[in-house]
Design an enzyme around this catalytic site. Structure first.
Site, PDB file in Angstrom:
ATOM      1  N   TYR A  94     -33.627  -7.669  37.825  1.00 57.51           N
ATOM      2  CA  TYR A  94     -32.706  -6.603  38.222  1.00 57.51           C
ATOM      3  C   TYR A  94     -33.270  -5.260  37.785  1.00 57.51           C
ATOM      4  CZ  TYR A  94     -28.384  -3.872  38.537  1.00 57.51           C
ATOM      5  OH  TYR A  94     -27.433  -2.931  38.859  1.00 57.51           O
ATOM      6  N   ASP A 146     -40.543  -2.735  34.002  1.00 60.87           N
ATOM      7  CA  ASP A 146     -39.166  -2.324  33.774  1.00 60.87           C
ATOM      8  C   ASP A 146     -38.760  -2.839  32.396  1.00 60.87           C
ATOM      9  OD1 ASP A 146     -36.418  -2.045  33.586  1.00 60.87           O
ATOM     10  OD2 ASP A 146     -36.039  -2.584  35.671  1.00 60.87           O
ATOM     11  N   LYS A 186     -31.401   2.436  27.729  1.00 59.45           N
ATOM     12  CA  LYS A 186     -30.642   1.776  26.663  1.00 59.45           C
ATOM     13  C   LYS A 186     -30.956   2.312  25.273  1.00 59.45           C
ATOM     14  CE  LYS A 186     -29.870  -2.410  29.415  1.00 59.45           C
ATOM     15  NZ  LYS A 186     -28.424  -2.279  29.678  1.00 59.45           N
TER      16      LYS A 186
END
Length: 431
Positions: free
Chosen positions: A148, A243, A271
């Site tokens: 994702y 990623d 994050k």
């Protein structure tokens, strides 16, 4: 604790929220569609704990899906945010905080010779792909089934995490033409990589990968797999994009690229670098990033990019990690919690496979190692749903989906983990 957990206020709020927001939530996985019960509406976080509006206190292994490496509301971060808020929350202009945080990131990720702050991992991945396409003059992008990279149209093809939870391999509203240049292949399948590049390598701009998958549960690459991706992309003139929004700073202080000693061309972060505030970043080779405006013609902008609150929070978190050995403490908590899960499952005779990498851990209701999204889907999702509810009764909060990794923090001290281990033991026995 297994006494009755009251959820009356959460139930009332959820009913109210469903009349205001799709599914009553601001992000799909929070709606508890893959588990039983009602979503817990949270009043506050305290170190390793979440406290909901009904006063229930849970050991938290979600930690906002990754950012909270120090746990909830650590003094260093809350003080930095408070002090910065008094100086202003947004400038629409550069600030010294951006420069300082960029240095901190580059020190840990030397492959990011130039970087740009954005507001989310989705924005970072979308922008990295745009830069890769501009640099190579090609259009096609390779990604992996179950990985994702945010909800940008071109990357929302057979994605994991919340999308997989809802059983939507693609999303309505995404035109077929937009994903026509997105090539989706199985993770950990070397033959599939080589085949797609042999067939279409001259048209592939980039290969985008979660170097350790976290959005279909925690799934490692096979030995040598990332090195193979590096070799194949270099051979065909495509860019390798890591990623590391989820695994960055989590699996190793220098990310998966340091853990596996593989240097990507571009990296996407998020994050942890915002200390719990909205943030993202992308960057890499200087010759690629010089194409980004205003140095070059690749346009990307954001009103709140480099927001001083997020920059201050990120700096405070990274500074505290360096000063206190927090990463090592969180990694030990992940290892011991994973061991506790495995021990509890084994004692109950329940087939479970666990893993821990750095400050992340995960488990599947399965009796074999898993390497792809197809493998992951063979796990017992109903058993996970039952366990999730049993653990909530025992005051342990796991991600409300079998397709998510778990996280630990430096606030997950040995006594906290011991309490969680007792809850796992009791919950698996109750299965």
């Amino acid at each position: 604790m297994t006494d009755t957990v009251s959820t009356a206020r959460s139930e009332d709020l959820f009913a109210e929220a469903q009349g205001l927001m799709p599914g009553g939530v601001s992000s799909p996985v929070r709606a508890f569609k893959s588990v039983s019960g009602v979503p817990r509406f949270i009043e506050r976080g305290e170190g390793p704990y979440l406290v909901d509006v009904d006063g229930n206190r849970y050991i938290d292994y979600v930690l906002s899906f990754g950012p909270l490496l120090l746990g909830h509301a650590p003094d260093a971060v809350t003080q930095a945010i408070t002090e910065q808020a008094a100086k202003g929350t947004s400038y629409g202009a550069p600030s010294p905080l951006e420069v300082r945080l960029a240095h901190q990131i580059q020190d840990r990720y030397p492959s990011m010779e130039r970087l740009r702050f954005v507001n989310s991992g989705t924005e970072g991945a979308m922008s990295a792909v745009r830069a890769a396409r501009a640099f190579t003059g090609r259009n096609k992008v390779v990604k992996f089934d179950g990985h994702y990279h945010g909800h940008a149209d071109l990357l929302l093809a057979k994605a994991g995490s919340g999308v997989a939870t809802l059983g939507l391999p693609d999303s309505p509203g995404v035109p077929a033409a937009v994903t026509a240049d997105t090539l989706v292949i199985p993770f950990n399948d070397e033959a599939a990589v080589r085949e797609v590049f042999e067939r279409e390598g001259s048209e592939i701009a980039a290969l985008l990968v979660e170097p350790i998958a976290g959005n279909m549960g925690l799934v490692r690459p096979r030995d040598g797999y990332l090195q193979m991706l590096r070799e194949v992309t270099e051979t065909h003139g495509a860019l390798l994009v890591f990623d590391e929004v989820m695994v960055g700073f989590r699996v190793h202080p220098g990310g998966a690229q340091a853990l596996y000693d593989v240097t990507p061309d571009l990296t996407v972060l998020g994050k942890v670098i915002g200390g719990g505030l909205p943030v993202g970043a992308y960057g890499g080779r200087a010759d690629v990033m010089k194409l980004v405006a205003p140095d070059g013609p690749v346009y990307q902008a954001g009103t709140l990019s480099g927001n001083p609150l997020a920059m201050a929070a990120g700096l405070a978190l990274l500074g505290e990690v360096d000063a206190t050995g927090a990463w090592e403490a969180a990694a030990e908590a992940a290892r011991t919690t994973a061991e506790a899960v495995q021990s509890a499952a084994d004692a109950a005779g329940v087939p479970v496979v666990t893993d821990a990498v750095g400050t992340m851990f995960g488990f599947f209701f399965n009796d074999r190692s898993l390497f792809s999204f197809e493998d992951v889907q063979t796990s017992d999702k109903a058993a996970f749903s039952r366990l999730h509810g049993l653990l909530l009764e025992r005051r342990v909060y796991l991600p409300p989906s079998p397709f998510e990794a778990c996280f630990t923090s430096s606030a997950h001290t040995p006594d906290v983990v011991e309490t969680a281990a007792e809850a796992f033991q009791s919950a698996f026995a109750a299965l």
